[in-house]
Write a protein that holds these residues in place. Structure first.
Motif, PDB file in Angstrom:
ATOM      1  N   ASN A  36     -11.568  13.552 -13.222  1.00 47.65           N
ATOM      2  CA  ASN A  36     -10.874  14.333 -12.194  1.00 47.65           C
ATOM      3  C   ASN A  36      -9.595  14.956 -12.754  1.00 47.65           C
ATOM      4  O   ASN A  36      -9.267  16.099 -12.434  1.00 47.65           O
ATOM      5  N   ARG A  37      -8.896  14.231 -13.574  1.00 43.04           N
ATOM      6  CA  ARG A  37      -7.663  14.747 -14.172  1.00 43.04           C
ATOM      7  C   ARG A  37      -7.948  15.900 -15.135  1.00 43.04           C
ATOM      8  O   ARG A  37      -7.234  16.898 -15.166  1.00 43.04           O
TER       9      ARG A  37
ATOM     10  N   ARG B 148       0.814  -1.213   0.000  1.00 42.22           N
ATOM     11  CA  ARG B 148       0.000   0.000   0.000  1.00 42.22           C
ATOM     12  C   ARG B 148       0.849   1.266   0.000  1.00 42.22           C
ATOM     13  O   ARG B 148       0.323   2.356  -0.027  1.00 42.22           O
TER      14      ARG B 148
ATOM     15  N   TYR C 198     -11.302   8.764 -12.844  1.00 42.64           N
ATOM     16  CA  TYR C 198      -9.939   9.291 -12.809  1.00 42.64           C
ATOM     17  C   TYR C 198      -9.707  10.279 -13.946  1.00 42.64           C
ATOM     18  O   TYR C 198      -9.129  11.356 -13.749  1.00 42.64           O
TER      19      TYR C 198
ATOM     20  N   ARG D  25      -7.577   3.648  -0.785  1.00 44.00           N
ATOM     21  CA  ARG D  25      -8.225   4.777  -0.098  1.00 44.00           C
ATOM     22  C   ARG D  25      -9.540   5.158  -0.769  1.00 44.00           C
ATOM     23  O   ARG D  25     -10.563   5.340  -0.095  1.00 44.00           O
ATOM     24  N   ASP D  26      -9.525   5.313  -2.090  1.00 46.52           N
ATOM     25  CA  ASP D  26     -10.689   5.843  -2.789  1.00 46.52           C
ATOM     26  C   ASP D  26     -11.622   4.785  -3.370  1.00 46.52           C
ATOM     27  O   ASP D  26     -12.774   5.083  -3.660  1.00 46.52           O
TER      28      ASP D  26
ATOM     29  N   PRO E  32       1.996   4.625  -4.760  1.00 48.30           N
ATOM     30  CA  PRO E  32       0.933   5.619  -4.963  1.00 48.30           C
ATOM     31  C   PRO E  32      -0.345   5.037  -5.561  1.00 48.30           C
ATOM     32  O   PRO E  32      -1.447   5.394  -5.136  1.00 48.30           O
ATOM     33  N   ALA E  33      -0.210   4.134  -6.538  1.00 44.83           N
ATOM     34  CA  ALA E  33      -1.405   3.564  -7.169  1.00 44.83           C
ATOM     35  C   ALA E  33      -2.198   2.716  -6.181  1.00 44.83           C
ATOM     36  O   ALA E  33      -3.427   2.826  -6.096  1.00 44.83           O
TER      37      ALA E  33
ATOM     38  N   TYR F  93      -3.864   4.933  -3.541  1.00 42.46           N
ATOM     39  CA  TYR F  93      -5.036   5.614  -4.124  1.00 42.46           C
ATOM     40  C   TYR F  93      -6.223   4.661  -4.222  1.00 42.46           C
ATOM     41  O   TYR F  93      -7.338   4.994  -3.821  1.00 42.46           O
TER      42      TYR F  93
END
Length: 115
Positions: free
Chosen positions: A110-111, A32, A107, A42-43, A35-36, A39
Motif C-alpha cells: 500500500n505504501r 487505541r 502495508y 481498524r484494519d 495511530p498504529a 490502524y
C-alpha cells in the motif's frame, strides 16, 4: 520444576503484573488513540484479538509458574499446566507471526502504491 533465579523471578512477576494491565488497556480502548493501534484495530482486528489472547496466555503461564515457584501448587502440577498452556501458545505464536508477516507485506504494498 526448577526454582526461578532472581532475574527469572523478576521477569515472571513483571509479566504476571504488566501483561494483564496491557490487556485491559487495549480492551478498554485506552491505547487505541495512537495511530498504529488505531490502524491495527481498524484494519486488522483478527491480528489484534490474537495478540490479546497471546497476552492472556502469557499472563496465565507466568501466574502458574509463580504458583509453582512459591509452592501454591506442586511442581508436577505446575509443569503439567505449563505444558498444557505452552502447546496452544506455540500454535498462537506461529499464527501471530504469519499474520504479522501478511500485515507487513500489505502495508509495504500500500505504501509503494501510494508513493
Amino acid at each position: 520444576m526448577q526454582p526461578l533465579g532472581t532475574v527469572d523471578l523478576y521477569l515472571t512477576i513483571f509479566a504476571a503484573v504488566v501483561l494483564p494491565l496491557i490487556l485491559v488497556a487495549n480492551l478498554t480502548g485506552g491505547v487505541r488513540s495512537s495511530p498504529a493501534s488505531a490502524y491495527l484495530w481498524r484494519d486488522h482486528p483478527t491480528f489484534m484479538w490474537l495478540s490479546m489472547v497471546i497476552l492472556g496466555v502469557l499472563s496465565l503461564f507466568s501466574l502458574v509458574q509463580l504458583a509453582g515457584h512459591y509452592g501454591i501448587v506442586s511442581g508436577a502440577v505446575a509443569e503439567t499446566a505449563m505444558t498444557v498452556i505452552g502447546i496452544p501458545f506455540l500454535v498462537l505464536a506461529i499464527a501471530e507471526i504469519w499474520l504479522g508477516g501478511r500485515i507487513a507485506v500489505q502495508y509495504l504494498r500500500n505504501r509503494r502504491a501510494a508513493g
